[in-house]
Enzyme design. Sequence first.
Site, PDB file in Angstrom:
ATOM      1  N   SER A 156      14.544  51.811  45.000  1.00 49.27           N
ATOM      2  CA  SER A 156      14.779  51.882  43.557  1.00 49.27           C
ATOM      3  C   SER A 156      13.943  53.038  43.035  1.00 49.27           C
ATOM      4  O   SER A 156      13.213  53.687  43.777  1.00 49.27           O
ATOM      5  CB  SER A 156      14.348  50.586  42.897  1.00 49.27           C
ATOM      6  OG  SER A 156      12.936  50.488  42.923  1.00 49.27           O
ATOM      7  N   LYS A 157      14.026  53.273  41.761  1.00 48.54           N
ATOM      8  CA  LYS A 157      13.279  54.386  41.183  1.00 48.54           C
ATOM      9  C   LYS A 157      11.780  54.255  41.429  1.00 48.54           C
ATOM     10  O   LYS A 157      11.059  55.228  41.456  1.00 48.54           O
ATOM     11  CB  LYS A 157      13.545  54.441  39.682  1.00 48.54           C
ATOM     12  CG  LYS A 157      15.032  54.559  39.393  1.00 48.54           C
ATOM     13  CD  LYS A 157      15.321  55.629  38.356  1.00 48.54           C
ATOM     14  CE  LYS A 157      16.793  55.935  38.276  1.00 48.54           C
ATOM     15  NZ  LYS A 157      17.480  55.146  37.276  1.00 48.54           N
ATOM     16  N   ARG A 158      11.352  53.008  41.602  1.00 48.19           N
ATOM     17  CA  ARG A 158       9.914  52.791  41.796  1.00 48.19           C
ATOM     18  C   ARG A 158       9.425  53.369  43.113  1.00 48.19           C
ATOM     19  O   ARG A 158       8.286  53.772  43.244  1.00 48.19           O
ATOM     20  CB  ARG A 158       9.584  51.300  41.755  1.00 48.19           C
ATOM     21  CG  ARG A 158       9.796  50.651  40.412  1.00 48.19           C
ATOM     22  CD  ARG A 158       8.944  49.403  40.269  1.00 48.19           C
ATOM     23  NE  ARG A 158       8.575  48.795  41.556  1.00 48.19           N
ATOM     24  CZ  ARG A 158       9.366  48.006  42.260  1.00 48.19           C
ATOM     25  NH1 ARG A 158      10.571  47.737  41.828  1.00 48.19           N
ATOM     26  NH2 ARG A 158       8.956  47.496  43.389  1.00 48.19           N
TER      27      ARG A 158
END
Length: 467
Positions: free
Chosen positions: A239-241
């Site tokens: 994910s973007k994380r």
Amino acid sequence: MTVRTRFAPSPTGYLHIGGARTALYCWLESQHRGGEFILRIEDTDRERSTEAAVQAILDGMKWLDLAHDEGPYYQTLRMQRYRQVAEDLIRAGKAYYAYETREELDAMRAQQMEAGIKPRYNGAYRERSEPAREDPNRVIRFKNPATGSVVFQDKVKGRIEWSNEELDDLVIFRSDGYPTYNFAVVVDDIDMKITDVIRGDDHVNNTPRQINIYNALGVMAPQFAHLPMILGSDGQKLSKRHGAVSVMQYRDDGYLPHAVLNYLVRLGWSHGDQEIFSRAQMIELFDVADVNHSAARFDLEKLGWINQQYLKSDDPMALAGHLEWQLREAGFDLASGPACTDVIVALRDRARTLKEMAEKAAIWYAPIAHWDDAAVAKHLKAATAVPALTAVHAQLAGMTEWKVELVHKAIEDAAAAIGEGMGKVAQPLRVAMTGTQVSPSIDHTVYLVGQKRALQRISDALKRAGA
RNA sequence: GUCCCCAUCGUCUAGAGGCCUAGGACACGUCCCUUUCACGGACGCGACCGGGGUUCGAAUCCCCGUGGGGACGCCA
């Protein structure tokens, strides 16, 4: 037959690390086998596709230097063709119109889930063979075989068998007049003579459906190779994380494109114990059949290590452009400091990324921005600091030729002059040059500051020392 | 719920029945080198998910569990 692979992203976002690896593997497989690599933009989802995303993908591919031999093709430019193939299928009795509303379909699925069975379209219009009628909900569905099974030999997963009873009559043309993914890919891959479909693992369950469409069209299906996913460092879906940011973010963060490629090629594939691969070696050794079966986690630490390996071994001349870019990004005036190649040589063992390198190079492109109190207290307030700096100042001031070796000698001479070891001179001098007690070797540090500025900084430090 | 896939150190991986006392790399720890920080070098820590088979012999083959992931859309 010429091997042809394709990378077919949908332009609904930037090119992220997972997509980049898929692209790399497709590209490598084609190059390894002397074939061609095709780029195709799958933009049939009009809701989510954007022009900006197309550009972002093209930029990412360019940065990684994964050049395509053909394309980019755009699916939205091939509408005529999809329409024609779909109509042929209807005429042949292999596809049909259906008119359920989304609400009806949702209800059908909910009911099936409730009953504990797999949600499938019930085929209400399958055998009606009525003439097409105008209806905002009209779609075209493919008549999937009701019995039997689909078997295919996946190049990375091995034999996969799928019962047709698990499949249903999928929509191949939406009510908005656009084809769906499963249909457009097949038509494209046939038309573009793709021999090897290499794509993410999440497509394995689309494969049996697609093979049925190939069969209906009377065309031999290509080879399939499904790549395992890349997971975040916590083992969860990217994910973007974690790393699911644009590959361009890695440029911004100071990674070299070939370092990213090298990291990616080893994520899910290996060649014995080898860690570092040049592009030529990757092409020579890569074989999609050797790709691992299981998902791998993305690890920034290792990417950093590989990046540094290249920082250390690449020709400084080749690295200079990258560093210049970082220095400008950081807001430095290149004319105010030393040549980038010199900076690279001084910092390559001390930085894992170009961004880090640019940050550490600040001492040569701008005045000392921050004085570390502990460094000042320890080295500038030391009893030997003033005599040491005074001696170095005298030595440096007397130099008529500015070279690293001569700077080194000057510092040694200064130490000898006051009867102290190198450390007693080098540390206060380092603080004077940088404001901190950490820097590359002191001779290089001073050399890159330049004679005039070095003398000035020593004078300033002397004031701080309270002389 | 149903179907599909996967399973070796914390992480990436080597391993295709005996070469395995399970190898390498990242990370981590200790030491050496050293004018700081690094780099480099040496050493160390550390894994075959569990249970059954098959076999003289299994990390490797089979089965069953368990765990993880994916999919079940008029998204790709």
